[in-house]
Write a protein that holds these residues in place. Structure first.
Motif, PDB file in Angstrom:
ATOM      1  N   GLU A   1      19.976 -26.615   0.828  1.00 14.65           N
ATOM      2  CA  GLU A   1      19.204 -26.268  -0.112  1.00 14.65           C
ATOM      3  C   GLU A   1      19.607 -26.606  -1.511  1.00 14.65           C
ATOM      4  O   GLU A   1      18.889 -26.709  -2.484  1.00 14.65           O
ATOM      5  N   VAL A   2      20.901 -27.030  -1.777  1.00 13.00           N
ATOM      6  CA  VAL A   2      21.384 -27.673  -2.763  1.00 13.00           C
ATOM      7  C   VAL A   2      22.055 -28.906  -2.288  1.00 13.00           C
ATOM      8  O   VAL A   2      23.077 -28.832  -1.705  1.00 13.00           O
ATOM      9  N   VAL A   3      21.645 -30.121  -3.140  1.00 14.60           N
ATOM     10  CA  VAL A   3      22.767 -31.015  -2.872  1.00 14.60           C
ATOM     11  C   VAL A   3      23.253 -31.762  -4.319  1.00 14.60           C
ATOM     12  O   VAL A   3      22.249 -32.117  -5.061  1.00 14.60           O
ATOM     13  N   GLU A   4      24.504 -31.549  -4.323  1.00 18.63           N
ATOM     14  CA  GLU A   4      24.851 -32.215  -5.708  1.00 18.63           C
ATOM     15  C   GLU A   4      25.586 -33.529  -5.669  1.00 18.63           C
ATOM     16  O   GLU A   4      26.491 -33.736  -4.687  1.00 18.63           O
ATOM     17  N   ALA A   5      25.070 -34.352  -6.635  1.00 21.56           N
ATOM     18  CA  ALA A   5      25.560 -35.551  -6.666  1.00 21.56           C
ATOM     19  C   ALA A   5      26.737 -35.561  -7.346  1.00 21.56           C
ATOM     20  O   ALA A   5      26.629 -34.990  -8.681  1.00 21.56           O
ATOM     21  N   VAL A   6      28.114 -35.784  -6.880  1.00 21.04           N
ATOM     22  CA  VAL A   6      29.054 -35.577  -7.635  1.00 21.04           C
ATOM     23  C   VAL A   6      29.862 -37.057  -8.407  1.00 21.04           C
ATOM     24  O   VAL A   6      29.900 -37.916  -7.480  1.00 21.04           O
ATOM     25  N   LYS A   7      30.155 -37.177  -9.475  1.00 22.49           N
ATOM     26  CA  LYS A   7      30.647 -38.413 -10.169  1.00 22.49           C
ATOM     27  C   LYS A   7      32.073 -38.761  -9.273  1.00 22.49           C
ATOM     28  O   LYS A   7      32.840 -38.150  -9.411  1.00 22.49           O
ATOM     29  N   GLU A   8      31.934 -40.184  -8.955  1.00 15.53           N
ATOM     30  CA  GLU A   8      33.214 -40.762  -8.659  1.00 15.53           C
ATOM     31  C   GLU A   8      34.059 -40.987  -9.746  1.00 15.53           C
ATOM     32  O   GLU A   8      35.258 -41.131  -9.739  1.00 15.53           O
ATOM     33  N   ASP A   9      33.438 -41.679 -10.883  1.00 11.71           N
ATOM     34  CA  ASP A   9      34.123 -41.925 -12.126  1.00 11.71           C
ATOM     35  C   ASP A   9      33.146 -41.475 -13.127  1.00 11.71           C
ATOM     36  O   ASP A   9      32.130 -41.264 -13.080  1.00 11.71           O
ATOM     37  N   ARG A  10      33.709 -41.592 -14.519  1.00 11.35           N
ATOM     38  CA  ARG A  10      32.673 -41.486 -15.548  1.00 11.35           C
ATOM     39  C   ARG A  10      32.176 -42.628 -16.235  1.00 11.35           C
ATOM     40  O   ARG A  10      31.828 -42.718 -17.259  1.00 11.35           O
TER      41      ARG A  10
ATOM     42  N   LYS B   1      36.968 -28.823 -18.454  1.00 14.46           N
ATOM     43  CA  LYS B   1      37.935 -27.835 -18.257  1.00 14.46           C
ATOM     44  C   LYS B   1      37.933 -26.601 -18.676  1.00 14.46           C
ATOM     45  O   LYS B   1      38.055 -25.475 -17.751  1.00 14.46           O
ATOM     46  N   ILE B   2      37.344 -26.165 -19.892  1.00 12.12           N
ATOM     47  CA  ILE B   2      37.255 -24.872 -20.133  1.00 12.12           C
ATOM     48  C   ILE B   2      36.140 -24.275 -19.276  1.00 12.12           C
ATOM     49  O   ILE B   2      36.215 -23.037 -18.713  1.00 12.12           O
ATOM     50  N   ILE B   3      35.147 -25.009 -19.268  1.00 10.46           N
ATOM     51  CA  ILE B   3      33.785 -24.428 -18.222  1.00 10.46           C
ATOM     52  C   ILE B   3      34.361 -24.081 -17.120  1.00 10.46           C
ATOM     53  O   ILE B   3      34.023 -23.040 -16.189  1.00 10.46           O
ATOM     54  N   SER B   4      35.218 -24.901 -16.261  1.00  5.19           N
ATOM     55  CA  SER B   4      35.591 -24.693 -14.882  1.00  5.19           C
ATOM     56  C   SER B   4      36.303 -23.541 -14.969  1.00  5.19           C
ATOM     57  O   SER B   4      36.310 -22.760 -13.862  1.00  5.19           O
ATOM     58  N   LYS B   5      37.213 -23.234 -15.859  1.00  7.08           N
ATOM     59  CA  LYS B   5      38.260 -22.003 -15.947  1.00  7.08           C
ATOM     60  C   LYS B   5      37.389 -20.777 -15.992  1.00  7.08           C
ATOM     61  O   LYS B   5      37.335 -19.902 -15.378  1.00  7.08           O
ATOM     62  N   LEU B   6      36.532 -20.785 -17.027  1.00  7.28           N
ATOM     63  CA  LEU B   6      35.488 -19.752 -17.281  1.00  7.28           C
ATOM     64  C   LEU B   6      34.518 -19.248 -15.954  1.00  7.28           C
ATOM     65  O   LEU B   6      34.457 -18.150 -15.794  1.00  7.28           O
ATOM     66  N   THR B   7      34.020 -20.430 -15.413  1.00  3.33           N
ATOM     67  CA  THR B   7      32.884 -20.012 -14.083  1.00  3.33           C
ATOM     68  C   THR B   7      33.810 -19.934 -13.041  1.00  3.33           C
ATOM     69  O   THR B   7      33.077 -19.577 -11.950  1.00  3.33           O
ATOM     70  N   ASN B   8      34.944 -20.314 -12.598  1.00  4.04           N
ATOM     71  CA  ASN B   8      35.466 -20.861 -11.494  1.00  4.04           C
ATOM     72  C   ASN B   8      34.827 -21.715 -10.451  1.00  4.04           C
ATOM     73  O   ASN B   8      34.963 -21.607  -9.269  1.00  4.04           O
ATOM     74  N   ILE B   9      34.187 -22.542 -11.063  1.00  4.46           N
ATOM     75  CA  ILE B   9      33.361 -23.440 -10.346  1.00  4.46           C
ATOM     76  C   ILE B   9      33.959 -24.879 -10.776  1.00  4.46           C
ATOM     77  O   ILE B   9      34.006 -25.221 -12.120  1.00  4.46           O
ATOM     78  N   ASP B  10      34.504 -25.845  -9.908  1.00  2.00           N
ATOM     79  CA  ASP B  10      34.927 -26.987 -10.571  1.00  2.00           C
ATOM     80  C   ASP B  10      34.043 -28.086 -10.988  1.00  2.00           C
ATOM     81  O   ASP B  10      33.119 -28.489 -10.358  1.00  2.00           O
ATOM     82  N   MET B  11      33.937 -28.073 -12.282  1.00  2.33           N
ATOM     83  CA  MET B  11      32.878 -28.739 -12.833  1.00  2.33           C
ATOM     84  C   MET B  11      33.326 -30.184 -13.512  1.00  2.33           C
ATOM     85  O   MET B  11      32.446 -30.955 -14.005  1.00  2.33           O
ATOM     86  N   MET B  12      34.419 -30.639 -12.968  1.00  2.00           N
ATOM     87  CA  MET B  12      35.041 -31.955 -13.898  1.00  2.00           C
ATOM     88  C   MET B  12      34.117 -33.169 -13.248  1.00  2.00           C
ATOM     89  O   MET B  12      33.851 -33.945 -14.437  1.00  2.00           O
ATOM     90  N   ASN B  13      33.756 -33.117 -12.484  1.00  2.00           N
ATOM     91  CA  ASN B  13      32.849 -34.421 -11.820  1.00  2.00           C
ATOM     92  C   ASN B  13      31.415 -33.997 -11.409  1.00  2.00           C
ATOM     93  O   ASN B  13      30.649 -34.815 -10.997  1.00  2.00           O
ATOM     94  N   ALA B  14      30.952 -32.790 -11.950  1.00  2.00           N
ATOM     95  CA  ALA B  14      29.666 -32.260 -11.593  1.00  2.00           C
ATOM     96  C   ALA B  14      28.719 -33.078 -12.870  1.00  2.00           C
ATOM     97  O   ALA B  14      29.084 -33.687 -13.523  1.00  2.00           O
TER      98      ALA B  14
END
Ligand code: UDP
Ligand code: MG
Length: 221
Positions: free
Chosen positions: A116-125, A141-154
């Motif tokens: 139902e959700v397909v997330e394309a995740v960045k291999e690099d920036r 980093k801040i958002i990942s900590k706050l939400t508990n969702i790994d956002m680094m490569n989202a």
């Protein structure tokens, strides 16, 4: 299921790119026989983006557009896209082809398999400058900590089933953060990697100032 796919493309001052982006996406969808519509959302551009969208919709049967009176920002453009999309599922992608449209084929197949959700995740920036990379990393980093969702490569490059689109629209978040919310709503989710391509033409719309403003708006929750 041969469901209709809506491809939502938020576009701000992308007059140089609309025609090429429409051609590239139409060709891929046609070649892979995916039933689709392309929905450009002109986010109050100051250049000829809206004229180009109208031209593209005359040229291609499945291309349409909506138009904001002023610049509301990418998040609002995505919300407008979710509102007007007619698809059984949708993909949100950038106009500059940094989100490689060929990946949509894989995302659509995964949706057909039941995701139902397909997330394309960045291999690099990609080709981002040092300061941009630093700002983005700190923010995620801040958002990942706050939400508990790994956002680094989202990224915002995602496929959503219509059920998920409706949940996001019903949240009525004023300062939404699409790439986090769509993970957080908790549907059957999978991820695919992608390499961030270089921008086809024009410049990134994110100045350092706008990134800081955006980070403040989005952490104020
Ligand atoms: N965009 C938008 N409204 C804005 C800024 C950007 O709709 O106020 C769109 C833009 O046209 C592009 C996507 O959002 O399709 C990503 O923008 P950009 O390429 O400038 O961001 P970057 O790739 O540098 O993160
Ligand atoms: Mg870009």
């Amino acid at each position: 299921m041969e469901g209709l796919l809506s491809i939502i493309i938020p576009s701000y001052n992308e007059g140089l790119l609309i025609d090429n982006t429409a051609n590239v996406v139409v060709d891929i969808m046609t070649e892979h026989k995916i039933p689709y519509e392309i929905l450009f959302v002109d986010d109050g551009s100051k250049d000829d983006t809206w004229n180009r969208i109208q031209e593209a919709s005359k040229k291609h049967e499945h291309v349409r557009g909506v138009h904001f009176s002023r610049n509301f920002g990418k998040e609002s453009a995505i919300t407008a896209g979710l509102t007007y999309a007619k698809g059984d599922c949708c993909v949100v992608m950038d106009c500059d082809l940094q989100h490689p449209p060929i990946k949509i084929v894989e995302m659509y197949k995964l949706w057909q398999e039941g995701y139902e959700v397909v997330e394309a995740v960045k291999e690099d920036r990609g080709e981002e400058s040092g300061i941009h990379r630093f700002m983005a990393n700190t923010f995620y980093k801040i958002i990942s900590k706050l939400t508990n969702i790994d956002m680094m490569n989202a990224s915002d490059f995602k496929l959503l089933d219509r059920k998920v689109m409706l949940v996001l629209l019903n949240m009525k978040e004023k300062n939404s953060f699409f790439r986090a919310l769509s993970s957080w709503v908790g549907f059957k989710t999978t991820q695919i990697p992608f390499r961030v391509a270089e921008r086809e033409a024009g410049e990134s719309k994110w100045s350092t100032k706008s990134l800081i403003k955006y980070a403040i708006l989005n952490t104020d929750c």
